[in-house]
Design a protein around this motif. Structure first.
Motif, PDB file in Angstrom:
ATOM      1  N   GLU A 112     -24.116 -23.829  -8.191  1.00 34.04           N
ATOM      2  CA  GLU A 112     -25.354 -23.423  -8.854  1.00 34.04           C
ATOM      3  C   GLU A 112     -25.056 -22.649 -10.127  1.00 34.04           C
ATOM      4  O   GLU A 112     -25.888 -22.576 -11.014  1.00 34.04           O
ATOM      5  N   MET A 113     -23.873 -22.055 -10.234  1.00 31.20           N
ATOM      6  CA  MET A 113     -23.498 -21.304 -11.431  1.00 31.20           C
ATOM      7  C   MET A 113     -23.454 -22.219 -12.648  1.00 31.20           C
ATOM      8  O   MET A 113     -23.858 -21.840 -13.722  1.00 31.20           O
ATOM      9  N   VAL A 114     -22.961 -23.433 -12.483  1.00 31.19           N
ATOM     10  CA  VAL A 114     -22.874 -24.370 -13.597  1.00 31.19           C
ATOM     11  C   VAL A 114     -24.261 -24.770 -14.038  1.00 31.19           C
ATOM     12  O   VAL A 114     -24.575 -24.801 -15.214  1.00 31.19           O
ATOM     13  N   VAL A 115     -25.131 -25.064 -13.081  1.00 33.47           N
ATOM     14  CA  VAL A 115     -26.505 -25.427 -13.424  1.00 33.47           C
ATOM     15  C   VAL A 115     -27.169 -24.274 -14.151  1.00 33.47           C
ATOM     16  O   VAL A 115     -27.838 -24.443 -15.150  1.00 33.47           O
ATOM     17  N   GLY A 116     -26.952 -23.054 -13.650  1.00 38.68           N
ATOM     18  CA  GLY A 116     -27.495 -21.885 -14.313  1.00 38.68           C
ATOM     19  C   GLY A 116     -26.932 -21.736 -15.708  1.00 38.68           C
ATOM     20  O   GLY A 116     -27.622 -21.359 -16.636  1.00 38.68           O
ATOM     21  N   GLY A 117     -25.647 -22.065 -15.876  1.00 39.19           N
ATOM     22  CA  GLY A 117     -25.009 -21.990 -17.185  1.00 39.19           C
ATOM     23  C   GLY A 117     -25.602 -22.997 -18.142  1.00 39.19           C
ATOM     24  O   GLY A 117     -25.813 -22.721 -19.314  1.00 39.19           O
ATOM     25  N   MET A 118     -25.886 -24.211 -17.642  1.00 44.28           N
ATOM     26  CA  MET A 118     -26.503 -25.225 -18.505  1.00 44.28           C
ATOM     27  C   MET A 118     -27.908 -24.809 -18.890  1.00 44.28           C
ATOM     28  O   MET A 118     -28.328 -25.011 -20.012  1.00 44.28           O
ATOM     29  N   ASP A 119     -28.631 -24.228 -17.923  1.00 42.52           N
ATOM     30  CA  ASP A 119     -29.971 -23.745 -18.231  1.00 42.52           C
ATOM     31  C   ASP A 119     -29.908 -22.628 -19.270  1.00 42.52           C
ATOM     32  O   ASP A 119     -30.741 -22.569 -20.166  1.00 42.52           O
ATOM     33  N   ALA A 120     -28.914 -21.763 -19.143  1.00 42.13           N
ATOM     34  CA  ALA A 120     -28.752 -20.679 -20.117  1.00 42.13           C
ATOM     35  C   ALA A 120     -28.421 -21.241 -21.485  1.00 42.13           C
ATOM     36  O   ALA A 120     -28.966 -20.797 -22.498  1.00 42.13           O
ATOM     37  N   ALA A 121     -27.536 -22.248 -21.518  1.00 42.98           N
ATOM     38  CA  ALA A 121     -27.194 -22.870 -22.805  1.00 42.98           C
ATOM     39  C   ALA A 121     -28.407 -23.570 -23.392  1.00 42.98           C
ATOM     40  O   ALA A 121     -28.654 -23.494 -24.594  1.00 42.98           O
ATOM     41  N   LYS A 122     -29.173 -24.237 -22.543  1.00 41.62           N
ATOM     42  CA  LYS A 122     -30.378 -24.922 -23.021  1.00 41.62           C
ATOM     43  C   LYS A 122     -31.393 -23.905 -23.537  1.00 41.62           C
ATOM     44  O   LYS A 122     -32.007 -24.113 -24.581  1.00 41.62           O
ATOM     45  N   SER A 123     -31.545 -22.799 -22.803  1.00 49.27           N
ATOM     46  CA  SER A 123     -32.505 -21.794 -23.263  1.00 49.27           C
ATOM     47  C   SER A 123     -32.030 -21.152 -24.563  1.00 49.27           C
ATOM     48  O   SER A 123     -32.849 -20.793 -25.409  1.00 49.27           O
ATOM     49  N   ASP A 124     -30.710 -21.025 -24.748  1.00 53.75           N
ATOM     50  CA  ASP A 124     -30.191 -20.530 -26.028  1.00 53.75           C
ATOM     51  C   ASP A 124     -30.515 -21.518 -27.144  1.00 53.75           C
ATOM     52  O   ASP A 124     -30.901 -21.118 -28.246  1.00 53.75           O
ATOM     53  N   ASP A 125     -30.359 -22.812 -26.854  1.00 46.46           N
ATOM     54  CA  ASP A 125     -30.709 -23.846 -27.837  1.00 46.46           C
ATOM     55  C   ASP A 125     -32.192 -23.785 -28.174  1.00 46.46           C
ATOM     56  O   ASP A 125     -32.581 -23.880 -29.336  1.00 46.46           O
ATOM     57  N   VAL A 126     -33.014 -23.641 -27.148  1.00 50.41           N
ATOM     58  CA  VAL A 126     -34.464 -23.561 -27.357  1.00 50.41           C
ATOM     59  C   VAL A 126     -34.805 -22.342 -28.197  1.00 50.41           C
ATOM     60  O   VAL A 126     -35.565 -22.434 -29.161  1.00 50.41           O
ATOM     61  N   ARG A 127     -34.215 -21.187 -27.850  1.00 47.49           N
ATOM     62  CA  ARG A 127     -34.491 -19.967 -28.623  1.00 47.49           C
ATOM     63  C   ARG A 127     -34.044 -20.120 -30.075  1.00 47.49           C
ATOM     64  O   ARG A 127     -34.739 -19.702 -30.990  1.00 47.49           O
ATOM     65  N   GLY A 128     -32.879 -20.731 -30.292  1.00 51.15           N
ATOM     66  CA  GLY A 128     -32.385 -20.931 -31.654  1.00 51.15           C
ATOM     67  C   GLY A 128     -33.289 -21.847 -32.462  1.00 51.15           C
ATOM     68  O   GLY A 128     -33.602 -21.569 -33.617  1.00 51.15           O
ATOM     69  N   LEU A 129     -33.716 -22.934 -31.849  1.00 51.40           N
ATOM     70  CA  LEU A 129     -34.598 -23.873 -32.530  1.00 51.40           C
ATOM     71  C   LEU A 129     -35.958 -23.244 -32.797  1.00 51.40           C
ATOM     72  O   LEU A 129     -36.521 -23.393 -33.888  1.00 51.40           O
ATOM     73  N   LEU A 130     -36.477 -22.508 -31.822  1.00 51.39           N
ATOM     74  CA  LEU A 130     -37.756 -21.817 -32.021  1.00 51.39           C
ATOM     75  C   LEU A 130     -37.653 -20.787 -33.145  1.00 51.39           C
ATOM     76  O   LEU A 130     -38.578 -20.653 -33.957  1.00 51.39           O
ATOM     77  N   ALA A 131     -36.545 -20.090 -33.216  1.00 50.74           N
ATOM     78  CA  ALA A 131     -36.356 -19.098 -34.281  1.00 50.74           C
ATOM     79  C   ALA A 131     -36.347 -19.780 -35.649  1.00 50.74           C
ATOM     80  O   ALA A 131     -36.959 -19.279 -36.604  1.00 50.74           O
ATOM     81  N   ALA A 132     -35.696 -20.930 -35.752  1.00 52.76           N
ATOM     82  CA  ALA A 132     -35.655 -21.667 -37.023  1.00 52.76           C
ATOM     83  C   ALA A 132     -37.053 -22.147 -37.409  1.00 52.76           C
ATOM     84  O   ALA A 132     -37.457 -22.044 -38.574  1.00 52.76           O
ATOM     85  N   ILE A 133     -37.804 -22.651 -36.447  1.00 53.78           N
ATOM     86  CA  ILE A 133     -39.168 -23.122 -36.719  1.00 53.78           C
ATOM     87  C   ILE A 133     -40.033 -21.956 -37.170  1.00 53.78           C
ATOM     88  O   ILE A 133     -40.804 -22.071 -38.131  1.00 53.78           O
ATOM     89  N   ARG A 134     -39.892 -20.836 -36.497  1.00 57.35           N
ATOM     90  CA  ARG A 134     -40.716 -19.660 -36.846  1.00 57.35           C
ATOM     91  C   ARG A 134     -40.350 -19.093 -38.211  1.00 57.35           C
ATOM     92  O   ARG A 134     -41.225 -18.614 -38.936  1.00 57.35           O
TER      93      ARG A 134
END
Length: 170
Positions: free
Chosen positions: A43-65
């Motif tokens: 589950e740690m890997v899945v959590g890590g992928m979710d964390a990486a995805k959420s980092d990607d989402v936050r980065g993209l949202l920051a660029a859009i904003r």
């Protein structure tokens, strides 16, 4: 005096030994694998992928904003009649747009995220409002420029060639 020095040295050796035991025990007990290592069924890997995805989402949202903020700032400046440096706004919008496009290319899989879709829709609305205000501003500038050109032509003319046209109503 030597007895005091010996006692102090023993106390320091004991403190160092206690620290080494504590860190060794903690290191052995707390040894964890890095989150991004592929471990089947973990589950740690899945959590890590979710964390990486959420980092990607936050980065993209920051660029859009950031892009939306620049567009909104320009729109407000135009509608309130503030003095505007169009070169500055153009450069800032271009940089922000370039950043946004690059991030979207790399993270195309995030295009389906609800939050990103909503943010892009808000950006689109702000861009449309900005385009409308810029177009209105451009039309006003063009009209003022034509008035100035006409005034210059009228001032330069001595009426020699315009007398007939004026009589004909042209």
């Amino acid at each position: 005096m030597q007895a005091q020095e010996g006692t102090a040295a023993m106390a320091m050796d004991q403190a160092v030994a206690d620290t080494e035991v504590t860190t060794t025990e903690a290191a052995a007990g707390d040894a964890l694998l890095p989150v991004l290592l592929p471990i089947a069924g973990s589950e740690m890997v899945v959590g890590g992928m979710d964390a990486a995805k959420s980092d990607d989402v936050r980065g993209l949202l920051a660029a859009i904003r950031r892009l939306a903020s620049v567009v909104e700032e320009e729109t407000v400046a135009l509608t309130t009649g503030q003095k505007i440096d169009f070169d500055d706004f153009s450069a800032r919008k271009s940089r922000s747009m370039l950043e946004f496009v690059r991030l979207m290319r790399v993270r195309m899989h995030l295009g389906g995220e609800v939050e990103i879709t909503e943010e892009i829709q808000r950006l689109r609305e702000k861009l449309e409002r900005n385009r409308s205000v810029l177009e209105m501003h451009y039309d006003a500038v063009r009209e003022v420029a034509s008035i100035i050109v006409k005034a210059i032509k009228d001032a330069e003319s001595d009426g020699t060639y315009t007398g007939r046209a004026a009589q004909d109503g042209k």
